[in-house]
Scaffold this motif. Sequence first.
Motif, PDB file in Angstrom:
ATOM      1  N   THR A 146       0.830  -1.197   0.000  1.00 58.67           N
ATOM      2  CA  THR A 146       0.000   0.000   0.000  1.00 58.67           C
ATOM      3  C   THR A 146       0.863   1.245   0.000  1.00 58.67           C
ATOM      4  OG1 THR A 146      -0.098  -0.201   2.376  1.00 58.67           O
ATOM      5  CG2 THR A 146      -1.947  -1.064   1.125  1.00 58.67           C
ATOM      6  N   PRO A 202      -0.062   4.744   0.980  1.00 58.68           N
ATOM      7  CA  PRO A 202      -0.042   5.675   2.102  1.00 58.68           C
ATOM      8  C   PRO A 202       0.402   4.964   3.379  1.00 58.68           C
ATOM      9  CG  PRO A 202      -2.288   5.176   1.488  1.00 58.68           C
ATOM     10  CD  PRO A 202      -1.416   4.437   0.535  1.00 58.68           C
ATOM     11  N   ALA A 246      -2.342   5.937   6.622  1.00 56.95           N
ATOM     12  CA  ALA A 246      -3.715   6.417   6.449  1.00 56.95           C
ATOM     13  C   ALA A 246      -4.593   5.536   7.316  1.00 56.95           C
ATOM     14  CB  ALA A 246      -4.112   6.307   4.983  1.00 56.95           C
ATOM     15  N   ALA A 252      -5.199   9.219  -3.688  1.00 56.16           N
ATOM     16  CA  ALA A 252      -6.362   8.741  -4.443  1.00 56.16           C
ATOM     17  C   ALA A 252      -6.416   9.359  -5.830  1.00 56.16           C
ATOM     18  CB  ALA A 252      -7.652   9.053  -3.688  1.00 56.16           C
ATOM     19  N   LYS A 253      -5.700  10.466  -6.026  1.00 54.85           N
ATOM     20  CA  LYS A 253      -5.666  11.083  -7.344  1.00 54.85           C
ATOM     21  C   LYS A 253      -4.641  10.416  -8.244  1.00 54.85           C
ATOM     22  CE  LYS A 253      -5.287  15.653  -6.819  1.00 54.85           C
ATOM     23  NZ  LYS A 253      -5.345  16.991  -6.196  1.00 54.85           N
ATOM     24  N   GLY A 254      -3.904   9.474  -7.692  1.00 53.35           N
ATOM     25  CA  GLY A 254      -2.908   8.795  -8.500  1.00 53.35           C
ATOM     26  C   GLY A 254      -1.573   9.508  -8.526  1.00 53.35           C
ATOM     27  N   LEU A 314      -9.204   1.299  -4.024  1.00 51.19           N
ATOM     28  CA  LEU A 314      -8.156   2.211  -4.480  1.00 51.19           C
ATOM     29  C   LEU A 314      -6.834   1.930  -3.788  1.00 51.19           C
ATOM     30  CD1 LEU A 314      -9.879   5.678  -4.841  1.00 51.19           C
ATOM     31  CD2 LEU A 314      -8.786   4.330  -6.602  1.00 51.19           C
ATOM     32  N   ASN A 315      -6.787   0.839  -3.059  1.00 54.62           N
ATOM     33  CA  ASN A 315      -5.578   0.474  -2.337  1.00 54.62           C
ATOM     34  C   ASN A 315      -5.115   1.566  -1.384  1.00 54.62           C
ATOM     35  OD1 ASN A 315      -3.615  -1.292  -1.607  1.00 54.62           O
ATOM     36  ND2 ASN A 315      -2.241  -0.803  -3.289  1.00 54.62           N
ATOM     37  N   LEU A 316      -6.054   2.126  -0.657  1.00 51.11           N
ATOM     38  CA  LEU A 316      -5.722   3.174   0.302  1.00 51.11           C
ATOM     39  C   LEU A 316      -5.774   2.633   1.725  1.00 51.11           C
ATOM     40  CD1 LEU A 316      -7.675   6.223  -1.118  1.00 51.11           C
ATOM     41  CD2 LEU A 316      -5.225   5.879  -1.077  1.00 51.11           C
ATOM     42  N   LEU A 317      -5.502   1.352   1.867  1.00 48.96           N
ATOM     43  CA  LEU A 317      -5.580   0.747   3.189  1.00 48.96           C
ATOM     44  C   LEU A 317      -4.250   0.892   3.918  1.00 48.96           C
ATOM     45  CD1 LEU A 317      -7.395  -2.422   1.939  1.00 48.96           C
ATOM     46  CD2 LEU A 317      -8.380  -0.708   3.467  1.00 48.96           C
ATOM     47  N   PRO A 318      -4.269   0.818   5.260  1.00 46.72           N
ATOM     48  CA  PRO A 318      -3.015   0.929   6.010  1.00 46.72           C
ATOM     49  C   PRO A 318      -2.038  -0.165   5.596  1.00 46.72           C
ATOM     50  CG  PRO A 318      -4.900   0.952   7.485  1.00 46.72           C
ATOM     51  CD  PRO A 318      -5.429   0.675   6.131  1.00 46.72           C
ATOM     52  N   ALA A 319      -0.761   0.146   5.670  1.00 46.33           N
ATOM     53  CA  ALA A 319       0.263  -0.814   5.272  1.00 46.33           C
ATOM     54  C   ALA A 319       0.123  -2.091   6.069  1.00 46.33           C
ATOM     55  CB  ALA A 319       1.647  -0.204   5.503  1.00 46.33           C
ATOM     56  N   LEU A 322      -6.516  -6.241  -7.786  1.00 45.85           N
ATOM     57  CA  LEU A 322      -5.717  -6.622  -6.625  1.00 45.85           C
ATOM     58  C   LEU A 322      -4.317  -7.097  -6.995  1.00 45.85           C
ATOM     59  CD1 LEU A 322      -8.517  -8.285  -4.527  1.00 45.85           C
ATOM     60  CD2 LEU A 322      -7.572  -5.992  -4.377  1.00 45.85           C
ATOM     61  N   ARG A 366       2.637  -0.774  -8.218  1.00 46.03           N
ATOM     62  CA  ARG A 366       2.557   0.635  -7.863  1.00 46.03           C
ATOM     63  C   ARG A 366       2.209   1.513  -9.052  1.00 46.03           C
ATOM     64  NH1 ARG A 366       6.592   4.037  -4.245  1.00 46.03           N
ATOM     65  NH2 ARG A 366       6.996   2.014  -3.358  1.00 46.03           N
ATOM     66  N   TRP A 389      -1.477   1.131  -9.977  1.00 46.89           N
ATOM     67  CA  TRP A 389      -2.378   1.863  -9.098  1.00 46.89           C
ATOM     68  C   TRP A 389      -2.355   3.354  -9.402  1.00 46.89           C
ATOM     69  CZ3 TRP A 389      -6.376   0.151  -6.902  1.00 46.89           C
ATOM     70  CH2 TRP A 389      -6.430  -1.147  -6.374  1.00 46.89           C
ATOM     71  N   GLN A 390      -1.177   3.892  -9.654  1.00 48.08           N
ATOM     72  CA  GLN A 390      -1.115   5.317  -9.965  1.00 48.08           C
ATOM     73  C   GLN A 390      -1.901   5.627 -11.228  1.00 48.08           C
ATOM     74  OE1 GLN A 390       2.873   6.871 -10.049  1.00 48.08           O
ATOM     75  NE2 GLN A 390       3.298   6.169  -7.965  1.00 48.08           N
ATOM     76  N   ARG A 446      -5.893   5.045 -10.183  1.00 52.76           N
ATOM     77  CA  ARG A 446      -6.406   6.062  -9.264  1.00 52.76           C
ATOM     78  C   ARG A 446      -6.546   7.393  -9.981  1.00 52.76           C
ATOM     79  NH1 ARG A 446      -1.965   5.216  -4.729  1.00 52.76           N
ATOM     80  NH2 ARG A 446      -2.791   3.403  -3.606  1.00 52.76           N
ATOM     81  N   GLY A 447      -7.686   7.926  -9.957  1.00 50.84           N
ATOM     82  CA  GLY A 447      -7.887   9.225 -10.602  1.00 50.84           C
ATOM     83  C   GLY A 447      -8.261   9.071 -12.061  1.00 50.84           C
ATOM     84  N   HIS A 487      -1.928  12.481 -15.658  1.00 50.43           N
ATOM     85  CA  HIS A 487      -2.717  11.434 -16.298  1.00 50.43           C
ATOM     86  C   HIS A 487      -2.982  11.724 -17.761  1.00 50.43           C
ATOM     87  CE1 HIS A 487      -4.244   9.942 -12.221  1.00 50.43           C
ATOM     88  NE2 HIS A 487      -3.655   8.926 -12.791  1.00 50.43           N
TER      89      HIS A 487
END
Lengths: 311, 355, 322
Positions: free
Chosen positions: A8, A10, A13, B259-261, C52-57, C73, C77, C80-81, C84-85, C116
């Motif tokens: 992940t 962040p 977060a 989240a914006k990438g 969005l894979n924004l979970l804690p490490a 899943l 990296r 995901w970039q 996302r967005g 993007h």
Amino acid sequence: MSTEPTTTEPPSAVDLDDRRVRQKLGRRSWLGRARGRTVDRPLWRQPLTLVSLAILVLWLAVAALAPVLAPYDPLAQHPTTYLPPSGAHPFGTDELGRDILSRVLYGARLSIPLAVVIVALALAVGGVLGLVAGYVGRFVDEALMRLTDLVFAFPQIILAMAVSAAFGPSTRNAVLALVIVSWPVYARVIRSAVLTVRGEDYLHAARLLGVGPVRALRRDVLPNSVGPAVVLATLELGNAVLMLAALSFLGLGPRPPAPEWGAMIALGSHDLSKWWVSVFPGLAILTVVLAFNILGDALRDRIDPRYAKGR
Amino acid sequence: MTATTIGAPAAGRRRVPSLVRFLAKRVAITLGLLWGVTVVTFALVHVVPGDAATANLSEQALNDPSVVAAYRAKWGLDQPIYLQYLHYLGNLLHGDLGTSQQTGRPVLTDLLQYVPATLELAVPSMILALFIGTAVGMFAAVRHGRASDQVVRAGSLLGLSTPPFWLSLVVLYLFFYLLGVSPSGGRLSPQFAPPPSVTGLYTVDTALAGQWAATWDAVQHLVLPVLVLTCLTVATLIRFVRSAMLEVLQQDYIRAAYAKGLPRRTVLGRHLLRAGLVPVITVSGLAFASLLSGTVLVENIFGWPGVGQYAYRSATGLDLPSILGVSLFVALVYTVVNLLVDLLYGLIDPRIRLS
Amino acid sequence: MTALLTVDGLGITLPSGVPVVHDATFSVGEGEIVGVAGESGSGKSLTAAALLNLLPAGTSVTGTATFAGEDLLSLDRAGWQRVRGGGISMVFQDPTAALHPMLPIGRQLTEHMRRHLRLSKKDARARAVELLDQVRIPDPERTLRSYPHQFSGGMRQRVAIAIALACRPTLLIADEPTTALDVTVQAGILALLSRLRDETGLSVLFITHDLGVLSALTSRTYVFYAGRVMETGPTGALLSAPHHPYTAALLSARPHGAAGTGALRPIPGSPVVPGQAPSGCPFEPRCAYATADCAAAPPQPAPVGTGRLSACPVAPELEVAP
């Protein structure tokens, strides 16, 4: 079918659910490694905190038992001056032939109790002033803030130096100087703790119910101030030891031949080649202050970090 | 948070007068503070059992009452306190800080000589500490809870627990005595004469005079004391930067940025840094305070003729004009630094600037 | 309707080892607004974060999630970039907290756009103005130069939506976007989302605990409880004739839901604490219709009518009334 744990981006977060969940940690047994990051474990399971507590207990024991532990009289001079560390003198001797190990051990009887006195006095003075100012407010509060500003306008050491020199260097005056220099921090912290409670509705409710101001103070305000005060006091204990050492290094503290660690370092500065004269007292200061700082830090992490910033 | 609609008047038109008002208010507070400093210092020195006479005259001289009386008369010590104070204030308003009883020179001259020496130490230390402290603090915050974070925390606590004068001795022992790579103290080696004074900073003045060998020598003399001061200041800074950055990392706008990438380096370098700078600026003011404290002790060991040394001598000699001069100078520096800090806030945080 | 996002058997376990989402299966079609309903702690926000894979490490995620034919899943990296967005974007609950206080809005709009969409500074600004128009913010030029604190909550959320739309994503995840706003402002945001769906074919995964909002906006809804999907179906049918005791309880717990009676009808008991979920149906301790079987094994959603699934084996027979 499970996929690899996703890497992940962040780093921290933290979701609200997660935070509640983390409080469940620490249920593992003593011997099993508690799961999760060190910082989330309860205080008594963080290795750093345990080490610092051990160090402090050790030093307290040294301070109490110095007469028993020290191999020599700290003031006794021997003909063997400037002896490097050896069997007979594990820390060596200084320029007057005094055993440094004994002096370092006895130094604990000076630095630690004096630091406690300084913190206690400053807490008493600053705490009461902060309490009153925070509770009464307005003019009194304004006056206190200006006064603390005035004290804060000087670097601690310079002010302490001035006061100590002005009244004549001695143990008593060094303590006085350091109390004068450090009380404002306590006043500020206690005051801000009081202010946060004052705004709380339950205090208004209590007053409406007829609880007198003194009782309200005792029941509601005081317990809220204890936490930040404890954190501050712990950290300030370390600071007091450092400042006391600085003052006596400058010759403005306990008069020689008292075995104060700072004064011993000053003696060692006369001849650089005789490193042991300065190094060991310095290490003593370092370990004591470090232990206080680690402990204070760990305490602060538990009690809301917002409160502990005095200045 | 009160929300103004988009119809708010242009910020620029309102900004200038409020800035002037802001500055005026700060100047007034500063003057009040400085006045308070004079009162306190004056009172302090006069509550004291001895006075400059007892502190500065030799044993012999003290035994002779006429000598003591003459000394006192010369320095106006025999006059009532309030007269002395008014006299001092009057001179102050003319820019005259009095004459030092120890050096015999005007205090202002003394300060102008000693202050640059301290600046030569303090400024490089502050700049280095800011860069290193911010970088390491951010690094530790991002790696919160992991081993590297613990190491950084322990390291900064170690730095905070180290007596500055002891560290100076240790460093001198290592680099001067054992390794012989560093000079032993002072600002220049004995074979060099001080350069003609333009800024008072030896590194700059020797360069201006083309004395390159002396410049290199001056720099070498700077290394160790700056190293010690930087270590101590960095320790303070790292802790504050780290906790400030940790707070920012909890904020939704950091998650939103990911989240914006946006790549990590952008989120950390732009979003995290900018938000975390405000508390960093606050603590820089505090760090500067601890830096000034540190110079007193460090200058002592390194034989550096700066304000710290001057303060020490004035304090122990009960040299009232000098003490007052140093106190005023220090208080002034603090308030100027605080002012700069507040102005910087406004620059960085639009919420403050545009309200 | 082709499925844009398909999630099958999603399971999320936090780094501490506590499982918070179990076997969640849901999908979002193109141009569809799908609702996810549930209380705090039901795992709905974590589910969104997982997409969005924004979970804690250190969080572990099991199951599959396919977006526009891509396996989410297993993205690295860089992947995901990109997603996302550009593919999926998110609007958060508190617009004040989600917008950077010190960056001008123009910057916050254009920074990811330029990455993007590879736009020049000028083009990015032009598009930013377009976006602000699309979300109906007046005076876009000046807005670009302004900062978030100069706007009201509703405006900030519109800006947040504009930011989320900047790189032309096909799926927008809205995590309780109107909870922090006034009811009147809320209506505006809902209308905006609806319009965006009509004009651009945007799909929305709308997370909320407000049943009224669900009925106003979404065409299908998933009801979450304790990290599981309890029921799903077309929103109208779901809310008027629920097939799960939990949904029914939620409906009757609303102050104006109870038909004219004076007393409020809260759901007895308290929500499940993650990690302390009972084996078997998590709602069983609070359920008025629980049988002995309910505590035995976790229920699986099963069809109970056209396009509807319910995890309650008892409900179809009970004809639960709202």
